[in-house]
Design a protein around this motif. Structure first.
Motif, PDB file in Angstrom:
ATOM      1  N   GLY A  93       0.818  -1.209   0.000  1.00  0.00           N
ATOM      2  CA  GLY A  93       0.000   0.000   0.000  1.00  0.00           C
ATOM      3  C   GLY A  93       0.848   1.252   0.000  1.00  0.00           C
ATOM      4  O   GLY A  93       0.579   2.210  -0.731  1.00  0.00           O
ATOM      5  N   THR A  94       1.910   1.260   0.819  1.00  0.00           N
ATOM      6  CA  THR A  94       2.809   2.415   0.847  1.00  0.00           C
ATOM      7  C   THR A  94       3.513   2.585  -0.487  1.00  0.00           C
ATOM      8  O   THR A  94       3.628   3.694  -1.011  1.00  0.00           O
ATOM      9  CB  THR A  94       3.854   2.249   1.969  1.00  0.00           C
ATOM     10  N   ALA A  95       4.004   1.471  -1.044  1.00  0.00           N
ATOM     11  CA  ALA A  95       4.702   1.550  -2.328  1.00  0.00           C
ATOM     12  C   ALA A  95       3.800   2.120  -3.409  1.00  0.00           C
ATOM     13  O   ALA A  95       4.235   2.912  -4.255  1.00  0.00           O
ATOM     14  CB  ALA A  95       5.207   0.167  -2.729  1.00  0.00           C
ATOM     15  N   SER A  96       2.511   1.739  -3.385  1.00  0.00           N
ATOM     16  CA  SER A  96       1.576   2.233  -4.398  1.00  0.00           C
ATOM     17  C   SER A  96       1.197   3.688  -4.142  1.00  0.00           C
ATOM     18  O   SER A  96       1.231   4.517  -5.055  1.00  0.00           O
ATOM     19  CB  SER A  96       0.317   1.361  -4.406  1.00  0.00           C
ATOM     20  N   ALA A  97       0.843   4.020  -2.899  1.00  0.00           N
ATOM     21  CA  ALA A  97       0.408   5.385  -2.590  1.00  0.00           C
ATOM     22  C   ALA A  97       1.534   6.393  -2.787  1.00  0.00           C
ATOM     23  O   ALA A  97       1.302   7.516  -3.237  1.00  0.00           O
ATOM     24  CB  ALA A  97      -0.108   5.454  -1.154  1.00  0.00           C
ATOM     25  N   ALA A  98       2.764   5.997  -2.454  1.00  0.00           N
ATOM     26  CA  ALA A  98       3.907   6.903  -2.585  1.00  0.00           C
ATOM     27  C   ALA A  98       4.578   6.791  -3.941  1.00  0.00           C
ATOM     28  O   ALA A  98       5.570   7.491  -4.185  1.00  0.00           O
ATOM     29  CB  ALA A  98       4.923   6.613  -1.482  1.00  0.00           C
ATOM     30  N   SER A  99       4.057   5.925  -4.819  1.00  0.00           N
ATOM     31  CA  SER A  99       4.629   5.721  -6.161  1.00  0.00           C
ATOM     32  C   SER A  99       6.123   5.423  -6.077  1.00  0.00           C
ATOM     33  O   SER A  99       6.935   5.988  -6.811  1.00  0.00           O
ATOM     34  CB  SER A  99       4.388   6.950  -7.043  1.00  0.00           C
ATOM     35  N   LEU A 100       6.502   4.521  -5.172  1.00  0.00           N
ATOM     36  CA  LEU A 100       7.911   4.189  -4.997  1.00  0.00           C
ATOM     37  C   LEU A 100       8.422   3.350  -6.154  1.00  0.00           C
ATOM     38  O   LEU A 100       7.754   2.420  -6.605  1.00  0.00           O
ATOM     39  CB  LEU A 100       8.118   3.437  -3.685  1.00  0.00           C
TER      40      LEU A 100
END
Length: 986
Positions: A633-640
């Motif tokens: 979720g973090t990777a997707s929301a932050a566009s990592l």
């Protein structure tokens, strides 16, 4: 008749001369000019280079200041001596400068040449600086053309400008993605470079003829013009001879082969990730950034240079904020900066004058001015439209051909929005799809994801710490070795093992090794009540670093020491209950038959973390699925992406560090930089050196950074701050100081799979909406005084309307059986929900706002008073630093009190307090507001009200105010008012 015969004779002589000259060109590659190169001596031979010193008959002590000239990787070192009278070394020598040239040779003619890396070139230049400094006893002026200039920047940064007097570059791009050659769209360049690096140059090198052809193709009009001019004048030998050496150099002799690994590394670091600009490029496992540059810099800029475009070249101004940066502009293209009449007349004399000025023996050249960096607009390359048209028109007129590429800008702008959406979707969908496929028995864990990355990209950088860079392969090897140590110490799958460590590589490795083993990592916060935490986490042994060894031993549990291999003089004897894992030889440990790497299933317990809310230490149990939900979720929301470096400012034992920073970096393929702790000076240094693009935080962490006087006004690469609990006032200060960087605020319940994220960052203080792949959420009507959900006439929980405060519940989905606190039949028969501990309201847009923890709601006479809205509005006041709200017992009810600390000692006036709290309904305002000297911060930098609450009502003072219920205004808090509150009836 006489005129006709003369014409025929002249024509015949022209034909014969053309034939003779043409035959000479065919046989020997060009016309014999009789010119001789400048004399030089090879001072040093090494596998990577030969170091030339020109005009060696002059004693180095009498030769003047030394300048080292570095060629591009694809070009011969003779670029600096194409013609003795008009070349760099000859002109500089005549001006009293001591020229040295780095000759990398041609990789196809050198043993192991095609195995050279970018690092080999940078380290070679650094060695050359040492050699020249030793020979001359003077600091060196380091100079390079095009890619050679990039090498100079990198080598000087690598050595922190030691013995470097100045840097001089010619058409050397720094901000490569701001202005790519010929307006190639950045997304095309980065994806193309990524593809070439991974699938072409890892197995293919470039021959010299390929380099020559490629660069001629980059400027076909100029190439065609040059050849047509040559053919037109082939009969006139005298007209051709002055430019013959230059023509031969550019057309054939000047090009050398490229090493595939070096090109791949260059593409990866400086095109795909643009790390000349952001920092964090890697030289010999060390993280380096151009922010290390402190010596003076002169960059030559070609006004019509379509390869080293002006905007890309001027990126050095932002990339090197601690250096004096100057520029000199020429109406020249890329090659014209260093070769030809313009270079002879402008470039090299200005270079010599610059060196003399920096040495204190001359004036600053008139053509050299302080560089003023222009921000990239997304459309402007720095080559002005007028210059481009004029230059192109001249070439078209002379060659007789026409071309146009202006449509590229229009096409790029037209598809930009669609492209960006498509790119983000392409990144997010595989992550969300993997989440959606997870079932309770699906294998997923931190250890598994790290192993996958190790197989897919063993050489890719994974984490940075203390300026060192560690690859996926190195990290996985270390994890596997620690696994063997843990097995040797008796750790088995499902064992609860405490991890008591500061944020450091060994802590990350210990957590990952326990995951790989299938054990449960219980993350014990240093300084907390360890006995209570160990008991809540059901810990039977503790992995500890030397700093926390004594505290771990004091718990009476078995202790496994990891990291450093030294006990730093602590009074602890090794024995059966204290084992140094560093002394265990991994090769001597036979893995038992039950061992399977990364056995963790989604529904199984992976971590235990601790929360200190409300003054009580609470254990939060995190399954592999819950961790993966936050990670993806973090990777997707932050566009990592692989181009990001996540700075783990939050400790690993905190949910933001473990689940957002570490989890997001692993799931997104980004690098993670571990910090030794919150220190403003270290922060300012490391975000540039590491090329940090994303910073993780908890609560008020950014306060110390913003309060410090740091050189962060320009050149920092941070684009996003991610974390939880940042107060709105601090949020605004952060985005103002680091503009255009944004804040991505999360709320993640540890009771279920609820993850909210304020992705847009527009609503400051809002927790946002559920992330795709996380649990569905609803607000259940809730009575915070009675502490129960409110049911309707049919016995179901009533769902809240927009704006109504209620308890947040999440639907657990396929993992319901593994989640504690499951409720059934909540909103309808047979449904399954997990209540959180927090109260929220939902606005009309569908965004959720935290209003309180269900146990900290103030039980006031007039009804419940929620603390978070009070904290938010007071925190937005410009003079307020920290704020807390809490209830103080008064009779059988409570008085709502807010405490604030102020910046610069300036307390607000009563009118200002009234205006700020006037945003809340009267019933939701605090009864008393007062200024305090200090609000304690917890280990995660969360403001704590416990000590203030225990102290009771504030004492009457000019810095305390009470709410007048009749007017809704705040007035001075007096003894009489205090007595009234103390006697509040039930």
């Amino acid at each position: 008749m006489g005129l006709s015969s003369d014409y025929l004779a002249a024509s015949l002589r022209r034909v014969v001369a053309t034939a003779q000259n043409g035959l000479e060109v065919v046989r020997f590659g060009g016309l014999e000019t009789g010119a001789t190169p400048s004399p030089f001596q090879i001072v040093e031979r090494a596998p990577m280079y030969r170091l030339r010193r020109y005009f060696p008959d002059i004693d180095p002590a009498d030769a003047g200041p030394p300048i080292v000239l570095v060629p591009p990787m694809m070009m011969s070192a003779d670029v600096y001596d194409v013609t003795r009278d008009h070349g760099a070394v000859g002109i500089l020598h005549e001006m009293g400068i001591d020229p040295w040239v780095v000759d990398f040779g041609s990789p196809d003619a050198e043993e192991g040449g095609f195995d050279r890396t970018l690092t080999d070139h940078i380290v070679a230049i650094s060695e050359v600086v040492d050699i020249v400094h030793e020979h001359t006893g003077r600091d060196v002026h380091l100079s390079g053309y095009s890619q050679g200039g990039m090498f100079c920047y990198q080598a000087a940064a690598y050595r922190r400008c030691r013995n470097v007097a100045s840097i001089i570059t010619f058409g050397a791009p720094v901000d490569t993605l701001a202005a790519l050659p010929f307006n190639i769209p950045a997304f095309v360049a980065t994806r193309g470079a990524d593809l070439l690096a991974d699938h072409v140059f890892n197995r293919l090198s470039i021959a010299g003829w390929m380099a020559r052809t490629g660069f001629q193709f980059l400027d076909p009009m100029k190439t065609a013009k040059s050849r047509i001019d040559f053919l037109r004048q082939l009969h006139d030998r005298e007209a051709l001879l002055p430019r013959e050496q230059q023509r031969r150099f550019l057309d054939q002799d000047g090009w050398v082969a490229w090493s595939g690994p070096a090109v791949a590394e260059l593409l990866k670091q400086f095109i795909v990730h643009n790390r000349m600009m952001t920092g964090g490029f890697v030289i010999k496992d060390a993280a380096v950034g151009l922010a290390e540059l402190s010596c003076p810099i002169l960059a030559f800029v070609g006004e019509v240079d379509d390869i080293g475009q002006p905007l890309a070249v001027r990126g050095i101004k932002r990339a090197a904020p601690h250096a004096e940066v100057f520029e000199s502009t020429l109406r020249a293209g890329h090659f014209g900066l260093v070769v030809g009449s313009a270079a002879a007349a402008r470039t090299w004399p200005a270079t010599g004058e610059w060196v003399r000025w920096r040495e204190g023996v001359g004036k600053r050249p008139e053509s050299v001015v302080a560089m003023i960096h222009d921000e990239p607009s997304g459309r402007d390359s720095g080559v002005s439209f007028a210059d481009r048209i004029t230059h192109a028109a001249a070439s078209i007129a002379e060659v007789g051909v026409g071309a146009s590429k202006g449509f590229v800008d229009f096409a790029t702008d037209t598809v930009r929005t669609t492209r960006e959406i498509s790119i983000e979707a392409a990144r997010a969908l595989p992550r969300l799809a993997r989440l959606g496929q997870l079932q309770p028995r699906s294998r997923i864990s931190l250890g598994l994801l790290l192993a996958e990355q190790g197989r897919q990209a063993p050489g890719r950088e994974f984490f940075l710490f203390d300026d060192r860079v560690h690859t996926n392969a190195a990290v996985n090897t270390r994890i596997d070795n620690v696994v063997r140590g843990l097995v040797h110490a008796g750790v088995r799958p499902a064992s609860h093992v405490g991890v008591l460590m500061e944020t450091r590589p060994s802590a990350l490795v210990a957590i990952a090794a326990l995951s790989r083993l299938g054990a449960v990592a219980v993350l014990l916060p240093p300084g907390a009540n360890l006995d209570q935490a160990a008991r809540l986490g059901r810990v039977d042994r503790i992995v500890v670093d030397p700093d926390n060894l004594e505290d771990a031993v004091a718990t009476g549990r078995k202790v496994l020491v990891l990291g450093g291999g030294e006990f730093r003089g602590l009074a602890v004897e090794l024995g059966p209950d204290v084992v140094d894992l560093e002394q265990v030889d991994p090769g001597s440990v036979a893995l038992p038959g039950w061992y399977r790497p990364n056995p963790g299933r989604a529904g199984e317990l992976a971590f235990v973390i601790f929360s200190g809310s409300c003054g009580n230490l609470e254990a939060k149990f995190i399954t592999n699925h819950r961790w993966a939900l936050s990670a993806f979720g973090t990777a997707s929301a932050a566009s990592l992406t692989r181009g990001d470096t996540v700075y783990c400012l939050a400790p690993l034992h905190h949910s933001s560090g473990l689940m957002a920073a570490l989890g997001g970096a692993v799931a997104g393929g980004a690098r993670i930089a571990l910090s030794r702790g919150l220190d403003p000076d270290r922060f300012a240094e490391e975000i540039r050196r590491y090329g940090v693009t994303v910073v993780s935080y908890t609560w008020t962490m950014m306060r110390d950074i913003l309060d410090a006087t740091l050189p962060l006004e320009d050149g920092y690469p941070v684009r996003l701050f991610i974390g939880s609990g940042m107060p709105p006032g601090l949020w605004r200060r952060t985005t103002e100081r680091f503009a255009p960087a944004g804040v991505l605020e999360f709320y993640a319940s540890t009771e279920g799979d609820v993850v909210l994220a304020n992705v847009s960052g527009v609503k400051v203080g809002c927790k946002g909406r559920p992330l795709p792949g996380s649990a569905e959420v609803r607000l259940g009507a809730y009575d915070p005084i009675e502490g129960r959900l409110i049911e309707d006439a049919r016995g179901f929980v009533r769902e809240c309307k927009d704006g109504e405060v209620g308890l947040l519940l999440g639907r657990p989905g396929a993992h319901a059986e593994s989640v504690p606190g499951v409720m059934r039949g909540v909103f309808e028969a047979g449904d399954v929900w997990v209540p959180t501990e927090n109260l929220f309201r939902r606005d009309s847009d569908g965004d959720y706002w935290l209003v309180d923890h269900k146990r900290t709601v103030v039980d006031a006479v007039r009804g419940p008073v929620f603390t978070q809205p009070i904290v938010d509005v007071l925190g937005e006041m410009p003079q307020v630093d920290l704020t807390v709200a809490y209830g103080v017992p008064a009779g059988e009810r409570q008085v709502a009190v807010a405490a604030i600390t102020v910046r610069d000692g300036r307390a607000p006036r009563a009118a200002e307090v009234s205006a700020a709290l006037g945003q809340l309904p009267v019933a939701e305002r605090p009864d008393v507001v007062h200024v305090v000297e200090r609000i304690p911060l917890g280990a995660s930098y969360r403001p704590s009200s416990l000590a203030l609450q225990a102290a009771g009502l504030p004492k009457p003072s000019v810095r305390a105010w009470y709410l007048d219920p009749d007017t809704g205004k705040y007035k001075r808090f007096t003894k009489a008012v205090a007595a009234h509150f103390e006697g509040v009836p039930a």
